[in-house]
Design a protein around this motif. Structure first.
Motif, PDB file in Angstrom:
ATOM      1  N   ASP A  49      40.860  28.341  49.216  1.00 22.13           N
ATOM      2  CA  ASP A  49      40.570  28.304  47.776  1.00 22.13           C
ATOM      3  C   ASP A  49      40.236  29.717  47.281  1.00 22.13           C
ATOM      4  O   ASP A  49      39.258  30.321  47.729  1.00 22.13           O
ATOM      5  N   LEU A  50      41.057  30.204  46.336  1.00 19.51           N
ATOM      6  CA  LEU A  50      40.904  31.581  45.848  1.00 19.51           C
ATOM      7  C   LEU A  50      40.749  31.603  44.335  1.00 19.51           C
ATOM      8  O   LEU A  50      41.386  30.820  43.625  1.00 19.51           O
ATOM      9  N   LEU A  51      39.897  32.504  43.886  1.00 17.65           N
ATOM     10  CA  LEU A  51      39.773  32.797  42.460  1.00 17.65           C
ATOM     11  C   LEU A  51      40.170  34.259  42.254  1.00 17.65           C
ATOM     12  O   LEU A  51      39.576  35.164  42.862  1.00 17.65           O
ATOM     13  N   PHE A  52      41.183  34.486  41.452  1.00 22.59           N
ATOM     14  CA  PHE A  52      41.565  35.847  41.080  1.00 22.59           C
ATOM     15  C   PHE A  52      40.851  36.143  39.770  1.00 22.59           C
ATOM     16  O   PHE A  52      41.204  35.616  38.704  1.00 22.59           O
ATOM     17  N   LEU A  53      39.821  36.970  39.871  1.00 16.21           N
ATOM     18  CA  LEU A  53      38.906  37.196  38.759  1.00 16.21           C
ATOM     19  C   LEU A  53      39.344  38.407  37.940  1.00 16.21           C
ATOM     20  O   LEU A  53      39.509  39.517  38.484  1.00 16.21           O
ATOM     21  N   LEU A  54      39.524  38.195  36.625  1.00 13.87           N
ATOM     22  CA  LEU A  54      40.007  39.246  35.712  1.00 13.87           C
ATOM     23  C   LEU A  54      38.867  39.767  34.853  1.00 13.87           C
ATOM     24  O   LEU A  54      37.875  39.062  34.640  1.00 13.87           O
ATOM     25  N   PRO A  55      39.012  40.983  34.300  1.00 15.05           N
ATOM     26  CA  PRO A  55      37.966  41.511  33.428  1.00 15.05           C
ATOM     27  C   PRO A  55      37.863  40.725  32.117  1.00 15.05           C
ATOM     28  O   PRO A  55      36.783  40.335  31.705  1.00 15.05           O
ATOM     29  N   TYR A  56      38.989  40.505  31.427  1.00 15.90           N
ATOM     30  CA  TYR A  56      38.941  39.703  30.201  1.00 15.90           C
ATOM     31  C   TYR A  56      40.261  38.999  29.908  1.00 15.90           C
ATOM     32  O   TYR A  56      40.292  37.964  29.293  1.00 15.90           O
ATOM     33  N   LYS A  57      41.380  39.525  30.377  1.00 19.11           N
ATOM     34  CA  LYS A  57      42.649  38.834  30.142  1.00 19.11           C
ATOM     35  C   LYS A  57      43.661  39.269  31.189  1.00 19.11           C
ATOM     36  O   LYS A  57      43.507  40.295  31.855  1.00 19.11           O
ATOM     37  N   GLN A  58      44.678  38.474  31.309  1.00 19.90           N
ATOM     38  CA  GLN A  58      45.749  38.767  32.262  1.00 19.90           C
ATOM     39  C   GLN A  58      46.598  39.937  31.775  1.00 19.90           C
ATOM     40  O   GLN A  58      46.856  40.085  30.580  1.00 19.90           O
ATOM     41  N   THR A  59      47.014  40.804  32.714  1.00 25.23           N
ATOM     42  CA  THR A  59      47.926  41.917  32.404  1.00 25.23           C
ATOM     43  C   THR A  59      49.171  41.765  33.279  1.00 25.23           C
ATOM     44  O   THR A  59      49.147  41.063  34.287  1.00 25.23           O
ATOM     45  N   PRO A  60      50.277  42.397  32.917  1.00 21.01           N
ATOM     46  CA  PRO A  60      51.491  42.303  33.755  1.00 21.01           C
ATOM     47  C   PRO A  60      51.225  42.738  35.193  1.00 21.01           C
ATOM     48  O   PRO A  60      51.744  42.145  36.129  1.00 21.01           O
ATOM     49  N   TRP A  61      50.378  43.778  35.358  1.00 19.69           N
ATOM     50  CA  TRP A  61      50.068  44.251  36.719  1.00 19.69           C
ATOM     51  C   TRP A  61      49.337  43.167  37.509  1.00 19.69           C
ATOM     52  O   TRP A  61      49.691  42.836  38.639  1.00 19.69           O
TER      53      TRP A  61
END
Length: 942
Positions: free
Chosen positions: A132-144
């Motif tokens: 189980d993984l959470l890919f944590l972003l700063p505020y929104k998804q980016t192409p990178w």
């Protein structure tokens, strides 16, 4: 960007000793070397997958080797497997960000934290666990970020991993956690793996500030409710003989729930903190640690053994699992039974610890109440019952020395609680457990203590609940040491659904429900008889003792009778009462055996049974005890068919014993004929009279009037080809009834048995009759091996068609059976020594052949075909299955209608039937390995 690895990929204390399983620095260097070779992008990607797959395969193999060798404890293995996964994920992330998606000067938006959540977040996992993984972003998804996550997931999927994943910002995590308890729990266990650690720190801070603060009660209630629902789904009892190590009662999920609650309410970081914050004593925490270690060892080995995420310890897995974990047979118990006993004792410990945690939570909640609330509670505490106090509606004790001053209070506590319908305060229960050393020889022979115990056992106020609570705290096994020997004892067979102690407690509960009339619909005869017995205490004590000697080398019924003769006087029972209890314990299986294994229409069967029972009172007691005992075996073991058999046996025996409730055999036959004659009033008189002469006496005693009417109509409307097959659901017996009417001939029943196997059904019981004009009237009760009773019209029609085709020779039964042969792996785990008994004393007219062996598809067909080839005709058959054991009894005669008395013929019967019992598929399957000579260190303590 140069590739870097997080320093928090695994708990610090585990890293140095795990480098030989997986070294993330070395692994990353290998991945970089693959990229430096250049070449086609797809080839590079495949080479990366191959290298990571090899890392997982070699690391898991080493973990398994160390677990089997006793080098790793269970939790150590689970932590190491988690570390192995950490190594793969952190290396993959470092490789991806330095080669596939390198950013020279990343902006704030081009940051990402990879976080382990859920079970993986705890830093422990089994070989087949989800990742189980959470890919944590700063505020929104980016192409990178999107490309990086996609790249990692596809690699992980190519590795064959089951990946649960989410890509969210910190704000999204907080918002969703407030409304979704599953997400909240998942993030509660979050553990940073790699990437932007400041994002993870922000998530932790926001979670406990914005989500957890002020919501502890809501979270605790939700988790406990979820636990209750899970227990219902997994079978309620922690003593099921095929338990679920993860989700079952007393399993790993219960431990996880304790830690979730503690982490949420007390903000503990590690399991060790449970003792530091005062939730558990050091001793209790050590018990929790041992339980966790054991359950992880079982679960990891279960996954290794099956090659999948198997969480249920099924019968086919138990012997090999116990062997791998180092358990051997000892003192009458098989190695597998010792292993399962250890499992159930651990499950009990987990239940005790859960209760202790709930008590602590309740106490904390009480402290939060306003002062007036606490004052009112204090007033209510002043209620006093026989030296005990009532604290918030629950029975408690006045001091920690209460039991030391008078050890009889250990028994009196439960007696008072039962009499007044009170729950016992958890603190009092904890004190009982800590005071068990007070239960010595003096207390066991104390007259008042034994009087109180007998009152508890035979109470009309839910004796099962009180006895169960006494068992949970360890008191019952201390006060009655013979009961203590069967606590958590599993009998390695498919018939019993629960451990021996659980079976006895359930049997007591069922007995109480029968007495109160709650089960009158399903147990009408036992309910009626209960009101007529002279001494109900005898019945409750006999039920408590009937299986108390299980697990001993000697016969448990005889050993149990000896225990009864010692315990009953101790309980204050008279010599006459003691003798009756001991008789019931010694012969508690007799009525069930006769009903299911003998032809009840044979007068000799009834005479022999009555000679054994001897008195109407014993007959009543034995009938009630037998019904409750069968029902307590497990779900589905009691059904309408067994009820009908026991009822018939009781009435037959009661008539012979001179009871006034039912009339004699001859009059009953005449009454049955008269009832049918009246029902067939529209038939011409000559046809009625001719029909009534067609059947033997045994036929009229074997069915009720509605069945007689159905048979008469069926025979009257029989088809021209001389074969009629009618299938119908039988709600009373919870099976499918098949009635066959055909020209009788040698070997007919063998073909009938073959037709059943060809149709994928299993015969539960069979009644075979030949009319005086040479026609066979056979009635079978069958069910689908996998689906139970057949009731859909389409399937009933298909069943009839299959029967007709087999009996008319259009389908060859052996071929159809072979095509359908799907051996159940659960049955393969058992080994039953085949036995054939030939008895010429059990019937005046027939020779009885009793066959015992391991059940399998087509077995009955093989047996009946052998009997046909031996030149014997079957007069009737009693077909019974007890879990994996088939017990079939055939009433036979030779070709000239006599008993089989020739010694050589009897030996030939035994030899050929033993050959028929031999499984033709056995040679095609690998045989189980023998237990090792020595138990492996650290894993075999039971």
């Amino acid at each position: 960007m140069s590739p870097t690895l997080s320093a928090k990929a695994a708990p610090a204390e585990t890293r140095p000793s795990r480098l030989d399983v997986s070294d993330p620095e070395r692994l990353l260097a290998d991945l970089v070397a693959i990229a430096d070779e250049g070449g086609d992008e797809m080839k590079t990607r495949q080479a990366v997958v191959d290298r990571l797959r090899r890392e997982l395969k070699e690391g898991r193999a080493l973990c398994r080797e160390r677990l089997e060798g006793g080098i790793y404890k269970g939790r150590t293995c689970a932590v190491t497997l988690s570390y192995l996964m950490d190594s793969v994920i952190t290396s993959l992330y470092a490789f991806a960000t330095s080669h596939a998606f390198q950013v020279a000067n990343p902006s704030d938006a081009e940051k990402l934290a990879v976080v382990a959540v859920g079970g993986y977040g705890r830093g422990t996992m089994a070989p087949g666990s989800d990742v189980d993984l959470l890919f944590l972003l700063p505020y929104k998804q980016t192409p990178w970020g999107e490309s990086l996550v996609e790249y990692m997931l596809y690699i992980l999927w190519d590795l064959g991993l089951k990946v649960g994943h989410a890509t969210r910002s910190v704000d999204e995590c907080v918002r969703l956690s407030k409304s979704d308890m599953t997400i909240r729990t998942s993030i509660l266990e979050a553990r940073f793996l790699t990437g932007a650690e400041e994002l993870f720190g922000e998530l932790e801070e926001r979670f406990f500030k914005d989500v957890a603060t002020g919501t502890a009660t809501e979270f605790v209630e939700a988790k406990l409710e979820e636990q209750d629902e899970r227990h219902v789904r997994s079978g309620r009892s922690r003593y099921l003989v095929e338990p679920n190590v993860k989700d079952g009662k007393g399993g790993q999920r219960d431990i996880h729930t304790m830690f979730w609650i503690a982490k949420y309410v007390y903000h503990v970081k590690k399991p060790q903190d449970l003792a530091k914050v005062g939730l558990f004593t050091r001793r209790e925490f050590n018990t929790l640690t041992r339980a966790d270690d054991f359950l992880w060892a079982v679960r990891c080995m279960l996954h290794f053994l099956t090659g999948r995420a198997e969480e249920r310890i099924t019968f086919d897995l138990q012997p090999e699992l116990s062997r791998l974990l180092g358990y051997q047979g000892h003192r009458g118990l098989k190695g597998v039974e010792r292993f399962m006993k250890h499992y159930f004792l651990v499950a009990k410990d987990v239940g005790d610890l859960t209760r202790i945690l709930c008590t602590a939570l309740e106490e904390q909640e009480q402290k939060k109440k306003p002062g007036i609330g606490r004052f009112m509670q204090a007033l209510r505490r002043k209620k006093d019952i026989k030296g005990f106090t009532v604290d918030r509606g629950r029975l408690s004790v006045v001091s920690d020395k209460f039991f030391e001053k008078d050890p009889v209070n250990l028994i009196r506590l439960f007696h008072v609680a039962q009499e007044h319908g009170l729950y016992i305060h958890p603190d009092a229960l904890k004190l009982v457990t800590r005071s068990l050393k007070l239960i010595n020889k003096d207390l066991r022979v104390n007259e008042e203590a034994n009087r109180l115990f007998l009152d508890i056992l035979s109470s009309r106020k839910d004796p099962e609940r009180t006895l169960r609570k006494m068992n949970e705290v360890g008191l019952l096994g201390k006060f009655v040491p013979d009961f203590g020997r069967i606590v958590a004892l599993m009998q390695f067979n498919m018939y019993h659904h629960y451990t021996a102690d659980e079976h006895l407690l359930r049997a007591i509960g069922i007995l109480a429900e029968i007495e109160s009339g709650e089960l009158a619909e399903e147990h009408p005869l036992a309910t009626e008889l209960f009101q007529k017995i002279n001494n109900r205490n005898i019945l409750y004590v006999a039920m408590f003792l009937h299986d108390i000697a299980k697990g001993r080398p000697e016969d448990h019924s005889e050993a149990g009778a000896k225990i009864a003769k010692k315990l009953c006087p101790r309980l204050g029972m008279s010599p006459g009462e003691t003798e009756t209890v001991a008789w019931l314990v010694q012969y508690h299986l007799v009525m069930s055996d006769v009903a299911q294994k003998r032809d009840l229409s044979d007068p000799k069967t009834i005479r022999d049974f009555v000679e054994h029972v001897q008195s109407p009172e014993r007959l009543k007691l034995l009938e009630i005890l037998t019904e409750a005992d069968i029902r307590a075996v497990g779900p589905g073991t009691w059904n309408g068919w067994k009820s009908q058999l026991l009822r018939q046996l009781y009435y037959e025996a009661d008539s012979v014993l001179g009871g006034q409730a039912h009339i004699n055999r001859k009059v009953r036959i005449e009454d049955a004929k008269t009832a049918l004659e009246e029902a067939l009033a529209d038939w011409p008189k000559t046809r009625r009279e001719k029909y009534l002469r067609r059947h033997p006496d045994a036929y009229w005693l074997s069915f009720d009037t509605p069945t007689h009417i159905r048979h008469a109509q069926m025979i009257h409307e029989a088809s021209d080809d001389g074969l009629t097959v009618v299938a119908r659901p039988d709600p009373m017996s919870e099976a499918t009834e098949i009635t066959l009417y055909a020209q009788d001939h040698p070997g007919l029943f063998s073909r009938v048995a073959g037709a059943c196997s060809a149709a994928g059904t299993e015969i539960l019981e069979a009644k075979i009759f030949t009319t005086r004009d040479g026609m066979a009237l056979d009635t079978l009760w069958v069910h689908d091996v996998e689906m139970g009773a057949i009731s859909e019209p389409r399937r009933l029609k298909a069943l009839e068609t299959t029967f007709r085709k087999v009996l008319l020779g259009e389908i060859m039964a052996p071929d159809a059976i072979e095509n359908r042969y799907r051996r159940q792996k659960r049955v393969e785990a058992f080994s039953i020594e085949p036995q054939v008994y030939v008895d010429n004393q059990g019937s005046d007219e027939f020779t009885l052949i009793e066959v015992n062996g391991l059940d399998r598809p087509g077995l009955l067909h093989a047996l009946t075909r052998t009997i046909f080839h031996l030149g014997l005709s079957i007069g009737s058959a009693q077909i019974a299955t007890f879990g994996e054991r088939a017990v079939d009894v055939f009433y036979v005669k030779d070709l000239v209608g006599h008993k089989v008395t020739n010694g050589n013929k009897i030996k030939a019967i035994q030899r050929h039937l033993l050959e028929a019992l031999d499984d033709p598929m056995k040679k095609a399957r690998p045989q189980p390995q023998k237990e090792p000579g020595k138990e492996k260190a650290k894993q075999g303590a039971a």
